[in-house]
Write an enzyme that holds these catalytic residues in place. Sequence first.
Site, PDB file in Angstrom:
ATOM      1  N   HIS A 133      31.887 -50.845 -14.036  1.00 62.88           N
ATOM      2  CA  HIS A 133      31.847 -51.117 -15.476  1.00 62.88           C
ATOM      3  C   HIS A 133      30.966 -52.326 -15.742  1.00 62.88           C
ATOM      4  CE1 HIS A 133      35.398 -48.488 -15.672  1.00 62.88           C
ATOM      5  NE2 HIS A 133      35.040 -48.299 -16.926  1.00 62.88           N
ATOM      6  N   LYS A 137      33.938 -56.543 -18.913  1.00 62.60           N
ATOM      7  CA  LYS A 137      35.262 -55.932 -18.834  1.00 62.60           C
ATOM      8  C   LYS A 137      36.281 -56.939 -18.314  1.00 62.60           C
ATOM      9  CE  LYS A 137      37.651 -51.756 -17.358  1.00 62.60           C
ATOM     10  NZ  LYS A 137      38.229 -51.626 -18.715  1.00 62.60           N
TER      11      LYS A 137
HETATM   12  N1  LIG Z   1      40.588 -45.451 -23.736  1.00 61.42           N
HETATM   13  C1  LIG Z   1      39.265 -45.374 -23.757  1.00 61.42           C
HETATM   14  O1  LIG Z   1      38.679 -44.274 -23.870  1.00 61.42           O
HETATM   15  C2  LIG Z   1      38.465 -46.629 -23.665  1.00 61.42           C
HETATM   16  C3  LIG Z   1      39.119 -47.820 -23.558  1.00 61.42           C
HETATM   17  N2  LIG Z   1      38.432 -48.997 -23.596  1.00 61.42           N
HETATM   18  C4  LIG Z   1      39.234 -50.223 -23.607  1.00 61.42           C
HETATM   19  O2  LIG Z   1      39.219 -50.741 -24.924  1.00 61.42           O
HETATM   20  C5  LIG Z   1      39.315 -52.156 -24.896  1.00 61.42           C
HETATM   21  C6  LIG Z   1      38.186 -52.746 -25.729  1.00 61.42           C
HETATM   22  O3  LIG Z   1      36.964 -52.399 -25.142  1.00 61.42           O
HETATM   23  P1  LIG Z   1      35.600 -52.970 -25.814  1.00 61.42           P
HETATM   24  O4  LIG Z   1      35.524 -52.541 -27.219  1.00 61.42           O
HETATM   25  O5  LIG Z   1      34.497 -52.615 -24.890  1.00 61.42           O
HETATM   26  O6  LIG Z   1      35.867 -54.538 -25.736  1.00 61.42           O
HETATM   27  P2  LIG Z   1      35.225 -55.697 -26.657  1.00 61.42           P
HETATM   28  O7  LIG Z   1      35.492 -56.982 -25.961  1.00 61.42           O
HETATM   29  O8  LIG Z   1      33.818 -55.320 -27.002  1.00 61.42           O
HETATM   30  O9  LIG Z   1      36.084 -55.624 -28.015  1.00 61.42           O
HETATM   31  C7  LIG Z   1      37.430 -56.046 -28.058  1.00 61.42           C
HETATM   32  C8  LIG Z   1      37.570 -56.844 -29.334  1.00 61.42           C
HETATM   33  O10 LIG Z   1      38.954 -57.148 -29.555  1.00 61.42           O
HETATM   34  C9  LIG Z   1      38.990 -58.424 -30.191  1.00 61.42           C
HETATM   35  N3  LIG Z   1      40.343 -58.983 -30.185  1.00 61.42           N
HETATM   36  C10 LIG Z   1      40.858 -59.920 -29.371  1.00 61.42           C
HETATM   37  N4  LIG Z   1      42.135 -60.185 -29.729  1.00 61.42           N
HETATM   38  C11 LIG Z   1      42.422 -59.398 -30.808  1.00 61.42           C
HETATM   39  C12 LIG Z   1      43.558 -59.205 -31.623  1.00 61.42           C
HETATM   40  N5  LIG Z   1      44.692 -59.919 -31.444  1.00 61.42           N
HETATM   41  N6  LIG Z   1      43.503 -58.276 -32.628  1.00 61.42           N
HETATM   42  C13 LIG Z   1      42.365 -57.582 -32.850  1.00 61.42           C
HETATM   43  N7  LIG Z   1      41.250 -57.716 -32.095  1.00 61.42           N
HETATM   44  C14 LIG Z   1      41.286 -58.623 -31.087  1.00 61.42           C
HETATM   45  C15 LIG Z   1      37.968 -59.229 -29.422  1.00 61.42           C
HETATM   46  O11 LIG Z   1      37.582 -60.393 -30.124  1.00 61.42           O
HETATM   47  C16 LIG Z   1      36.832 -58.205 -29.300  1.00 61.42           C
HETATM   48  O12 LIG Z   1      35.928 -58.296 -30.375  1.00 61.42           O
HETATM   49  C17 LIG Z   1      39.338 -52.544 -23.424  1.00 61.42           C
HETATM   50  O13 LIG Z   1      40.684 -52.678 -23.010  1.00 61.42           O
HETATM   51  C18 LIG Z   1      38.739 -51.317 -22.727  1.00 61.42           C
HETATM   52  O14 LIG Z   1      39.217 -51.147 -21.398  1.00 61.42           O
HETATM   53  C19 LIG Z   1      37.059 -49.049 -23.716  1.00 61.42           C
HETATM   54  C20 LIG Z   1      36.359 -47.873 -23.798  1.00 61.42           C
HETATM   55  C21 LIG Z   1      37.008 -46.562 -23.756  1.00 61.42           C
HETATM   56  O1  LIG Z   2      36.148 -51.342 -20.654  1.00 65.51           O
HETATM   57  C1  LIG Z   2      35.458 -50.279 -20.771  1.00 65.51           C
HETATM   58  O2  LIG Z   2      34.273 -50.238 -21.130  1.00 65.51           O
HETATM   59  C2  LIG Z   2      36.153 -48.997 -20.467  1.00 65.51           C
HETATM   60  N1  LIG Z   2      37.444 -49.059 -20.222  1.00 65.51           N
HETATM   61  C3  LIG Z   2      38.289 -47.920 -20.053  1.00 65.51           C
HETATM   62  C4  LIG Z   2      39.069 -48.063 -18.763  1.00 65.51           C
HETATM   63  O3  LIG Z   2      39.526 -49.221 -18.490  1.00 65.51           O
HETATM   64  O4  LIG Z   2      39.269 -47.039 -18.087  1.00 65.51           O
HETATM   65  C5  LIG Z   2      37.603 -46.595 -20.249  1.00 65.51           C
HETATM   66  C6  LIG Z   2      36.145 -46.556 -19.893  1.00 65.51           C
HETATM   67  O5  LIG Z   2      35.999 -46.456 -18.494  1.00 65.51           O
HETATM   68  C7  LIG Z   2      35.378 -47.729 -20.444  1.00 65.51           C
END
Ligand SMILES: NC(=O)C1=CN([C@@H]2O[C@H](COP(=O)(O)OP(=O)(O)OC[C@H]3O[C@@H](n4cnc5c(N)ncnc54)[C@H](O)[C@@H]3O)[C@@H](O)[C@H]2O)C=CC1
Ligand SMILES: O=C(O)C1=N[C@H](C(=O)O)C[C@H](O)C1
Length: 241
Positions: A133, A137
């Site tokens: 990743h 992350k």
């Molecule tokens: N289930 C899925 O298909 C996927 C899951 N993810 C997960 O989603 C999460 C976010 O990923 P990204 O968007 O890439 O991260 P990112 O870091 O770009 O965005 C996360 C945002 O949440 C904000 N944040 C922090 N505390 C907060 C709060 N109390 N309330 C609201 N917002 C808050 C941060 O300031 C940041 O802007 C990670 O845990 C990642 O593993 C990411 C991609 C796909």
């Molecule tokens: O943090 C990410 O970017 C992603 N997080 C998810 C995970 O923790 O599996 C999903 C995806 O791989 C992207």
Amino acid sequence: MKIVLVGYGKMGKEIEKILVSRGHEVIGKATKDNPLSSEMVKNVDAAIDFSTPDSVLDNINFLITHKIPSIIGTTGWNESYDEVKHRIDTEDGAMVHASNFSVGVNLFFKLNEQLAKLMEPYKEYTPEMTEIHHTEKLDAPSGTAISLATDLLQNHTQFNDWYCPQNDKKSKSGNKLKIEAVREHDVKGTHTISYQSKIDTISITHEAHNREGFALGAVISAEWIQNKKGIFTMKDVLALS
Ligand SMILES: NC(=O)C1=CN([C@@H]2O[C@H](COP(=O)(O)OP(=O)(O)OC[C@H]3O[C@@H](n4cnc5c(N)ncnc54)[C@H](O)[C@@H]3O)[C@@H](O)[C@H]2O)C=CC1
Ligand SMILES: O=C(O)C1=N[C@H](C(=O)O)C[C@H](O)C1
């Protein structure tokens, strides 16, 4: 639908684009500096959380308390799953959660299970996993890797737990499945499961080229959860057995 985004980072922005393209309205964006509030969620149809491992449980509890259907994409809260499920079940809540919302990975989940069953009798092969990743992350290993490892361990008896060298809480002690968490600039999410013998290696890989698949799956889940009660995963949304 009227949607509140919880977390407006890489995923929040991607999801916003897809919501608008499908005719939905983003009525609020909860951030670290402007967290969820009762005012923000008035008249909302669902909230979509892609925030951080440290904030997601508070966000989930807020949404259950306010009886708001939630789509939880944030990873790193596996240890709190049982308490969340209990609240959803006893308070008539509605949630879809997934470590990975993309159709491709949910098909890859099935492939992983089938390969584990196929390889089980062939003890000369040892499974291991690698996830790659982006360098921003926060959690390791990925939630997707944990889901893949859990499914593999249920269908292949060589190991009964996993470890990740990059996670001090899940260090190697005894005979465990290895999940290597690699961080490289701008990698959206690549997961590989390999079965290695002295003679050859069999591998399967899923590589995300962008974040559209994750975002589309989350939006489809928000549409699907309307008028439903209970806790669901993307497998239920896709009707994958
Ligand atoms: N289930 C899925 O298909 C996927 C899951 N993810 C997960 O989603 C999460 C976010 O990923 P990204 O968007 O890439 O991260 P990112 O870091 O770009 O965005 C996360 C945002 O949440 C904000 N944040 C922090 N505390 C907060 C709060 N109390 N309330 C609201 N917002 C808050 C941060 O300031 C940041 O802007 C990670 O845990 C990642 O593993 C990411 C991609 C796909
Ligand atoms: O943090 C990410 O970017 C992603 N997080 C998810 C995970 O923790 O599996 C999903 C995806 O791989 C992207």
